[in-house]
Design a protein around this motif. Structure first.
Motif, mmCIF file in Angstrom:
data_model
loop_
_atom_site.group_PDB
_atom_site.id
_atom_site.type_symbol
_atom_site.label_atom_id
_atom_site.label_comp_id
_atom_site.label_asym_id
_atom_site.label_seq_id
_atom_site.Cartn_x
_atom_site.Cartn_y
_atom_site.Cartn_z
ATOM 1 N N THR A 49 0.796 -1.229 0.000
ATOM 2 C CA THR A 49 0.000 0.000 0.000
ATOM 3 C C THR A 49 0.826 1.276 0.000
ATOM 4 O O THR A 49 0.266 2.355 -0.129
ATOM 5 C CB THR A 49 -0.920 0.029 1.235
ATOM 6 O OG1 THR A 49 -0.107 0.048 2.419
ATOM 7 C CG2 THR A 49 -1.827 -1.189 1.270
ATOM 8 N N ASN A 50 2.141 1.168 0.189
ATOM 9 C CA ASN A 50 3.035 2.316 0.314
ATOM 10 C C ASN A 50 2.801 3.089 1.607
ATOM 11 O O ASN A 50 3.342 4.186 1.794
ATOM 12 C CB ASN A 50 2.900 3.261 -0.884
ATOM 13 C CG ASN A 50 4.052 4.236 -0.982
ATOM 14 O OD1 ASN A 50 5.206 3.870 -0.781
ATOM 15 N ND2 ASN A 50 3.754 5.493 -1.268
ATOM 16 N N GLU A 51 2.003 2.561 2.518
ATOM 17 C CA GLU A 51 1.773 3.247 3.785
ATOM 18 C C GLU A 51 3.038 3.214 4.633
ATOM 19 O O GLU A 51 3.685 2.189 4.774
ATOM 20 C CB GLU A 51 0.621 2.604 4.561
ATOM 21 C CG GLU A 51 0.327 3.309 5.876
ATOM 22 C CD GLU A 51 -0.862 2.722 6.613
ATOM 23 O OE1 GLU A 51 -1.202 3.231 7.695
ATOM 24 O OE2 GLU A 51 -1.452 1.748 6.102
ATOM 25 N N HIS A 52 3.392 4.365 5.201
ATOM 26 C CA HIS A 52 4.531 4.465 6.103
ATOM 27 C C HIS A 52 4.023 4.232 7.531
ATOM 28 O O HIS A 52 3.266 5.036 8.065
ATOM 29 C CB HIS A 52 5.178 5.842 5.997
ATOM 30 C CG HIS A 52 6.003 6.029 4.759
ATOM 31 N ND1 HIS A 52 5.745 5.363 3.583
ATOM 32 C CD2 HIS A 52 7.107 6.799 4.515
ATOM 33 C CE1 HIS A 52 6.637 5.722 2.675
ATOM 34 N NE2 HIS A 52 7.472 6.578 3.201
ATOM 35 N N TYR A 53 4.451 3.129 8.128
ATOM 36 C CA TYR A 53 4.013 2.816 9.486
ATOM 37 C C TYR A 53 4.879 3.502 10.536
ATOM 38 O O TYR A 53 4.395 3.851 11.607
ATOM 39 C CB TYR A 53 4.067 1.301 9.719
ATOM 40 C CG TYR A 53 3.142 0.503 8.834
ATOM 41 C CD1 TYR A 53 1.775 0.775 8.799
ATOM 42 C CD2 TYR A 53 3.621 -0.524 8.035
ATOM 43 C CE1 TYR A 53 0.919 0.055 7.991
ATOM 44 C CE2 TYR A 53 2.774 -1.265 7.226
ATOM 45 C CZ TYR A 53 1.426 -0.975 7.205
ATOM 46 O OH TYR A 53 0.577 -1.683 6.405
ATOM 47 N N PHE A 69 -0.168 9.589 -0.634
ATOM 48 C CA PHE A 69 0.560 8.584 -1.409
ATOM 49 C C PHE A 69 0.122 7.145 -1.134
ATOM 50 O O PHE A 69 0.490 6.258 -1.893
ATOM 51 C CB PHE A 69 2.064 8.706 -1.126
ATOM 52 C CG PHE A 69 2.691 9.933 -1.723
ATOM 53 C CD1 PHE A 69 3.091 9.947 -3.042
ATOM 54 C CD2 PHE A 69 2.856 11.076 -0.961
ATOM 55 C CE1 PHE A 69 3.664 11.076 -3.598
ATOM 56 C CE2 PHE A 69 3.431 12.212 -1.499
ATOM 57 C CZ PHE A 69 3.836 12.216 -2.830
ATOM 58 N N MET A 70 -0.613 6.910 -0.086
ATOM 59 C CA MET A 70 -1.051 5.544 0.185
ATOM 60 C C MET A 70 -2.114 5.131 -0.837
ATOM 61 O O MET A 70 -2.944 5.942 -1.251
ATOM 62 C CB MET A 70 -1.630 5.467 1.605
ATOM 63 C CG MET A 70 -1.700 4.074 2.178
ATOM 64 S SD MET A 70 -2.322 4.111 3.883
ATOM 65 C CE MET A 70 -4.046 3.876 3.574
ATOM 66 N N HIS A 71 -2.079 3.867 -1.252
ATOM 67 C CA HIS A 71 -3.063 3.375 -2.213
ATOM 68 C C HIS A 71 -3.579 2.015 -1.746
ATOM 69 O O HIS A 71 -2.912 1.316 -0.964
ATOM 70 C CB HIS A 71 -2.442 3.258 -3.608
ATOM 71 C CG HIS A 71 -1.202 2.412 -3.643
ATOM 72 N ND1 HIS A 71 -1.227 1.026 -3.618
ATOM 73 C CD2 HIS A 71 0.103 2.757 -3.691
ATOM 74 C CE1 HIS A 71 0.004 0.562 -3.653
ATOM 75 N NE2 HIS A 71 0.839 1.584 -3.690
#
Length: 380
Positions: free
Chosen positions: A157-161, A282-284
């Motif tokens: 997802t490109n999510e930055h945790y 930017f999250m998808h």
């Protein structure tokens, strides 16, 4: 061909209405409307007066000038994507194309050449939690100071945790990134990283990693059941590299705009402002519905797994020598002393130390080697 010539041929019946319209490049119905206006008003009737009117949707000049002045005074040098996200956060309602064109029209932004389409060679993971990337970037984030930015992100997802600054990338910063993910989402399947010395032992420079001789970080992830995957080329870390280019472009300017120069304030800004805005933009969605995250059942034991562990032998004075510190083991009810006993010294992510004998914690110490009284076992 001029309208008068076509009109004359049509009136003399040398052309049909359809043929006359075709010569002028319009439909027959439009040609008939032109004829009616020409017969009523002459050539002036053929002028499209809509071109002389100002559109009601046109933005007021003062709105355009406010935006241009704001860019020039506060955001000069920002790329258009970054500035537009900030413009929308500030309440702007115009489209990206409108903002870009107006800034280019007034010379605030230069027109750039078109970029080619990026070709992705590897499909992202299907579910969140299947593969995470962790990497660090050394950069001049604030004037005169180099920090390392540590990012742990999801491949699907490109999510930055997790995202934070530290003085230097290493084992403890990598532990902190993994800990942030597990506490927020749970255990994940695999971690993709470079071949840095805190991730892997590499017998030969640029060669294959030694998967049998684990680092402190490798041992911890093996204990958690998380697979480690080494990257063997810069292209293999393309997703994290592209993300860092964006951070270096944006975060430097936002910290300067907020007048932040110390690392604590910068990390606070990341958590409260930058990271939520970045993920929102930017999250998808993942390619498939579902999640590979699994809840970690024993969160209290996580502190003793995501840490550095060193084996030591207790001296005759019932003390343990560790990096120029003398750690005194306090008395407890289980045994009188631990002389010549093998114990483990744990260095936690907050810098504190622990001594464990098997599953039992004998004591916990601050960074100076002093016993923390609230962590003492029951005394004799």
């Amino acid at each position: 061909m001029r309208f008068e010539e076509v009109y004359e041929s049509w009136t003399k019946k040398r052309l049909t209405q359809e043929e006359a319209a075709e010569l002028l490049g319009v439909c027959a119905r439009t040609f008939r409307r032109h004829v009616n206006r020409y017969e009523d008003e002459g050539l002036d009737g053929l002028i499209d007066h809509r071109l002389e009117q100002v559109s009601k949707l046109r933005a007021p000049v003062d709105e355009v000038m406010r935006m241009v002045d704001d860019y020039r005074t506060r955001h000069h040098g920002w790329n258009m994507t970054h500035y537009y996200s900030w413009y929308r956060r500030d309440g702007g309602e115009r489209s990206y194309t409108w903002v870009r064109n107006k800034l280019q029209e007034y010379g605030a932004v230069a027109k750039g050449s078109s970029r080619g389409v990026h070709r992705k060679r590897r499909k992202p993971a299907a579910w969140p939690g299947m593969m995470l990337h962790q990497d660090g970037s050394t950069h001049l984030w604030v004037p005169g100071v180099y920090w390392d930015l540590i990012v742990t992100m999801d491949d699907a997802t490109n999510e930055h945790y997790s995202m934070f600054f530290c003085d230097q990338e290493g084992t403890q910063s990598s532990f902190q990134g993994v800990r942030d993910v597990i506490e927020a989402r749970g255990l994940f399947c695999s971690l993709y990283s470079d071949r840095g010395s805190h991730y892997w032992h590499t017998p030969e420079a640029g060669g294959k990693v030694d998967k049998s001789n684990l680092t402190q970080f490798g041992r911890a992830l093996q204990q958690l059941g998380i697979e480690m995957i080494p990257a063997y080329s810069p292209e293999a870390r393309g997703r994290s590299e592209r993300a860092f280019r964006t951070h270096q472009e944006r975060l430097v300017r936002e910290l300067a705009l907020a007048k932040i120069t110390d690392i604590a304030a910068a990390n606070q800004y990341i958590q409260t402002v930058y990271l939520p805005a970045y993920n929102e933009e930017f999250m998808h969605p993942a390619t498939e519905d579902g999640s590979a995250f699994v809840a970690h059942q024993d969160m209290t034991a996580l502190d003793d797994i995501l840490c550095e562990q060193y084996e030591r032998v207790v001296g005759k004075d019932n003390c343990v020598q560790f990096e120029n510190l003398v750690l005194q083991i306090p008395p407890d009810r289980h045994r009188h002393h631990y002389m010549k006993v093998k114990v483990k010294v744990l260095r936690h992510t907050d810098g504190t130390l622990s001594i464990k004998h098997g599953p039992r914690r004998l004591a916990r110490y601050d960074t100076m080697g002093q016993v923390l009284t609230n962590e003492l076992p029951i005394a004799v």
